[in-house]
Structures are given as C-alpha cells and as structure tokens.
Write a protein that holds these residues in place. Structure first.
Motif, PDB file in Angstrom:
ATOM      1  N   LYS A  88     -42.106   1.217  69.995  1.00 27.42           N
ATOM      2  CA  LYS A  88     -41.097   0.570  69.233  1.00 27.42           C
ATOM      3  C   LYS A  88     -39.867   1.379  69.068  1.00 27.42           C
ATOM      4  CE  LYS A  88     -39.165  -2.805  67.583  1.00 27.42           C
ATOM      5  NZ  LYS A  88     -38.662  -1.718  66.438  1.00 27.42           N
ATOM      6  N   ASN A  89     -40.591   1.830  67.294  1.00 23.82           N
ATOM      7  CA  ASN A  89     -40.204   2.426  66.556  1.00 23.82           C
ATOM      8  C   ASN A  89     -40.501   3.724  66.698  1.00 23.82           C
ATOM      9  OD1 ASN A  89     -40.164  -0.417  64.702  1.00 23.82           O
ATOM     10  ND2 ASN A  89     -42.263   0.360  64.067  1.00 23.82           N
ATOM     11  N   SER A  90     -41.094   4.734  67.284  1.00 25.65           N
ATOM     12  CA  SER A  90     -41.551   6.288  67.273  1.00 25.65           C
ATOM     13  C   SER A  90     -40.236   6.236  68.395  1.00 25.65           C
ATOM     14  CB  SER A  90     -42.856   6.277  68.242  1.00 25.65           C
ATOM     15  OG  SER A  90     -43.835   6.290  66.877  1.00 25.65           O
ATOM     16  N   ILE A  91     -40.047   5.724  69.846  1.00 24.76           N
ATOM     17  CA  ILE A  91     -38.743   5.397  70.892  1.00 24.76           C
ATOM     18  C   ILE A  91     -37.804   5.890  70.292  1.00 24.76           C
ATOM     19  CG2 ILE A  91     -37.892   4.931  72.864  1.00 24.76           C
ATOM     20  CD1 ILE A  91     -40.254   6.495  72.638  1.00 24.76           C
ATOM     21  N   GLU A  92     -37.453   4.234  69.566  1.00 26.06           N
ATOM     22  CA  GLU A  92     -36.022   4.646  67.880  1.00 26.06           C
ATOM     23  C   GLU A  92     -35.860   5.782  67.471  1.00 26.06           C
ATOM     24  OE1 GLU A  92     -36.548   0.472  66.187  1.00 26.06           O
ATOM     25  OE2 GLU A  92     -35.932  -0.381  67.750  1.00 26.06           O
ATOM     26  N   ILE A  93     -36.399   6.028  66.119  1.00 29.86           N
ATOM     27  CA  ILE A  93     -36.175   7.515  66.399  1.00 29.86           C
ATOM     28  C   ILE A  93     -36.163   9.209  66.989  1.00 29.86           C
ATOM     29  CG2 ILE A  93     -37.828   9.293  64.082  1.00 29.86           C
ATOM     30  CD1 ILE A  93     -39.356   6.769  63.327  1.00 29.86           C
ATOM     31  N   ILE A  94     -37.152   8.946  67.630  1.00 31.56           N
ATOM     32  CA  ILE A  94     -37.440   9.623  68.253  1.00 31.56           C
ATOM     33  C   ILE A  94     -35.892  10.282  69.520  1.00 31.56           C
ATOM     34  CG2 ILE A  94     -38.195  11.056  70.632  1.00 31.56           C
ATOM     35  CD1 ILE A  94     -40.859  10.060  69.354  1.00 31.56           C
ATOM     36  N   LEU A  95     -35.348   9.375  70.199  1.00 29.01           N
ATOM     37  CA  LEU A  95     -33.702   8.654  70.368  1.00 29.01           C
ATOM     38  C   LEU A  95     -32.734   9.469  69.826  1.00 29.01           C
ATOM     39  CD1 LEU A  95     -34.226   5.703  73.311  1.00 29.01           C
ATOM     40  CD2 LEU A  95     -34.843   8.229  73.396  1.00 29.01           C
ATOM     41  N   VAL A  96     -32.846   8.634  68.290  1.00 26.78           N
ATOM     42  CA  VAL A  96     -31.576   8.880  67.500  1.00 26.78           C
ATOM     43  C   VAL A  96     -31.607  10.756  67.459  1.00 26.78           C
ATOM     44  CG1 VAL A  96     -30.677   8.795  65.233  1.00 26.78           C
ATOM     45  CG2 VAL A  96     -31.335   6.440  66.570  1.00 26.78           C
ATOM     46  N   VAL A  97     -33.021  11.035  67.052  1.00 22.64           N
ATOM     47  CA  VAL A  97     -33.281  12.765  66.970  1.00 22.64           C
ATOM     48  C   VAL A  97     -32.970  13.373  67.600  1.00 22.64           C
ATOM     49  CG1 VAL A  97     -35.445  14.244  66.453  1.00 22.64           C
ATOM     50  CG2 VAL A  97     -35.081  12.060  64.307  1.00 22.64           C
ATOM     51  N   SER A  98     -33.274  12.903  68.673  1.00 21.70           N
ATOM     52  CA  SER A  98     -32.718  13.937  70.380  1.00 21.70           C
ATOM     53  C   SER A  98     -31.305  14.227  70.171  1.00 21.70           C
ATOM     54  CB  SER A  98     -33.843  13.675  71.205  1.00 21.70           C
ATOM     55  OG  SER A  98     -35.355  13.413  70.929  1.00 21.70           O
ATOM     56  N   LEU A  99     -30.895  13.002  70.053  1.00 20.05           N
ATOM     57  CA  LEU A  99     -29.386  13.303  70.166  1.00 20.05           C
ATOM     58  C   LEU A  99     -28.868  13.504  69.744  1.00 20.05           C
ATOM     59  CD1 LEU A  99     -26.965  11.425  71.813  1.00 20.05           C
ATOM     60  CD2 LEU A  99     -26.319   9.998  70.189  1.00 20.05           C
ATOM     61  N   ILE A 100     -29.293  12.943  67.697  1.00 18.98           N
ATOM     62  CA  ILE A 100     -28.436  14.561  66.402  1.00 18.98           C
ATOM     63  C   ILE A 100     -28.697  16.495  67.314  1.00 18.98           C
ATOM     64  CG2 ILE A 100     -28.400  14.717  64.708  1.00 18.98           C
ATOM     65  CD1 ILE A 100     -29.352  12.066  63.950  1.00 18.98           C
TER      66      ILE A 100
END
Length: 266
Positions: A62-74
């Motif tokens: 869950k933590n990895s997906i949250e981080i990766i989604l935000v990083v991917s969006l940016i």
C-alpha cells in the motif's frame, strides 16, 4: 503467463483491501513468536519483532503504490509538458532541453535518487521528491521525439493555417498522440520505481519505522538469513512477483499496440 500476472495482481490488491476491511494490524508484535516459521496464524511467518510478515507485506505494498502513483503523476506531467513544448517549439529552447535531458540520462537514475534522498531527511514526502528528480526524463525524451514528428503532420499544419494557437495545438494534437507510447513507458517506469523505492528504503533513506516498506523488510531480513530464511525469501519473492507482473503487462501492451498499429496500416 497472462493468468499468472493477473493472479499476482489480484493477490496483492485483494489482500491489501482485506487488510483494511478486516482491520489487520501490521504493527502487532508477538514477542513469544519472534522469527516464527510459517503457520496457520501467520502464513508467511513472523519477523524479528514478532509481527506477521504477510500483514507487513500488504502494508508495504500500500505504501509503495501510494508513493509510486504520486511520483508517476509528477514525473509524467512534468516530462510530457517539457518534452512536448520543447519538440514543438524547437530552436534554442529545444537545444537547452535536449542538453538537460542528456545530462540527466548520463547518470543512473537510482544514483540521482540516492544522492538527493541522502541530502533530505528520510520520509515519505522526501522519498517522493527524490524519486521524481530524475523520473521525468524518460517521459520528456519520449514526448519530445513524438512532438518533433507530429508537428509536421498535415492536420497540425492545417490547424496553424486556420489560426489555432500554439497551446491549443499542443493540447489538442500533440499530447493526445502520446497516449499509447506513454502507457507503455509508464508501465515499465512503475516497475523501475518499485525497485528504486525498495532500494532507498533498504539503504535507510526511505520510509522509516514503524511504516512498512519492502526495502526495509529486506534489509532487516538479511540479518537473520541463516536463522530464519523464510523472512528474506517471502520479501524477495514479493518484490520479484510484482515487478514481474508489471513488466509482463508492459510487454503485453507493447505487443498489443504494435499488432493493432500494423493491422491499421494494412
């Protein structure tokens, strides 16, 4: 292979969802069961604090997906805007952007992330910033190349002749043409980000305890590799499974769109 990828994805998605529905506590410590082998109560065994490894893995996912989604969006937004505008405008601006892109690509992305993460305090926000520093480059390179090609198409020239503004042409013609290659690029980028996030956490530059992170779990499991190998095995297999699933999806999308494009041409 498709069924295996789908099964892996469903396992992590459903397991993480059940964790919240069933209110499983990933930080619950059982000191009388430290490094316990897999059993009915903890099917992946327990870690060095007696916590359920599978619960920690779900929380880490869950933590990895949250981080990766935000990083991917940016990264995707920044890279697409910079690359598309650079390719469309051309001239000195494009030369400067190309130089910056080549400069970033001359360094391994993980080294850039480590360098910036080391200068910042460990934590989720700073981890996102560190991963985003170089994440935009691949998107910018792809967008620039596509813009250089599309700007010479007849329908773009027709829009210019009809008085369309440059921003309207970029938003209406250039960026939509990127949808297919960006989807494939984003898929491979996500797999790389999972490894990068785990690597930074492994080095102590990512998420900090008590937050769960696959990289931190792998770091802790190495200490007990000879005593309780199940700890490292399950963490390592988890990272490998999700990276395999995402890379396989990227390969499938790449082949699918190539086949679709060839059928369209014929």
């Amino acid at each position: 292979m498709h069924k295996a990828s789908i099964t892996i994805a469903l396992f992590w998605i459903i397991g993480t969802a059940l964790m919240f529905i069933m209110n499983w506590d990933a930080n619950d410590m059982q000191f009388n069961a430290i490094l316990a082998s897999p059993n009915i109560e903890a099917i992946f065994g327990r870690d060095d604090y007696g916590r359920s490894i599978i619960y920690r893995l779900f929380a880490g996912f869950k933590n990895s997906i949250e981080i990766i989604l935000v990083v991917s969006l940016i990264s995707c937004t920044t890279g697409v805007v910079i690359g598309t505008v650079s390719g469309y405008v051309g001239g000195k601006f494009d030369a400067i952007v190309s130089f910056i892109i080549n400069l970033f690509m001359s360094f391994p992305g993980i080294l850039l992330a480590i360098a910036f993460a080391a200068m910042l305090n460990p934590g989720k926000l700073n981890l996102i910033l560190a991963l985003s520093i170089g994440g935009w480059v691949s998107y910018a390179r792809l967008s620039r190349g596509q813009a250089l090609m599309v700007r010479n198409f007849e329908y773009v020239k027709a829009s210019k002749s009809m008085g369309a503004s440059h921003w309207w042409i970029v938003a209406r013609h250039l960026i939509p043409s990127l949808s297919t290659p960006l989807l494939v690029e984003a898929t491979y980028a996500v797999a790389g980000l999972i490894i990068a996030e785990a690597s930074l956490s492994f080095l102590g530059l990512g998420l900090q305890a008590p937050e769960a992170s696959w990289g931190a779990m792998m770091r802790d499991s190495v200490r007990y590799l000879l005593v309780s190998p199940h700890y490292a095995i399950f963490v390592g297999m988890s990272i490998m499974s999700i990276v395999y699933c995402i890379n396989h999806t990227g390969d499938y999308l790449h082949k699918y769109f190539n086949i679709k494009e060839s059928l369209t041409k014929h």
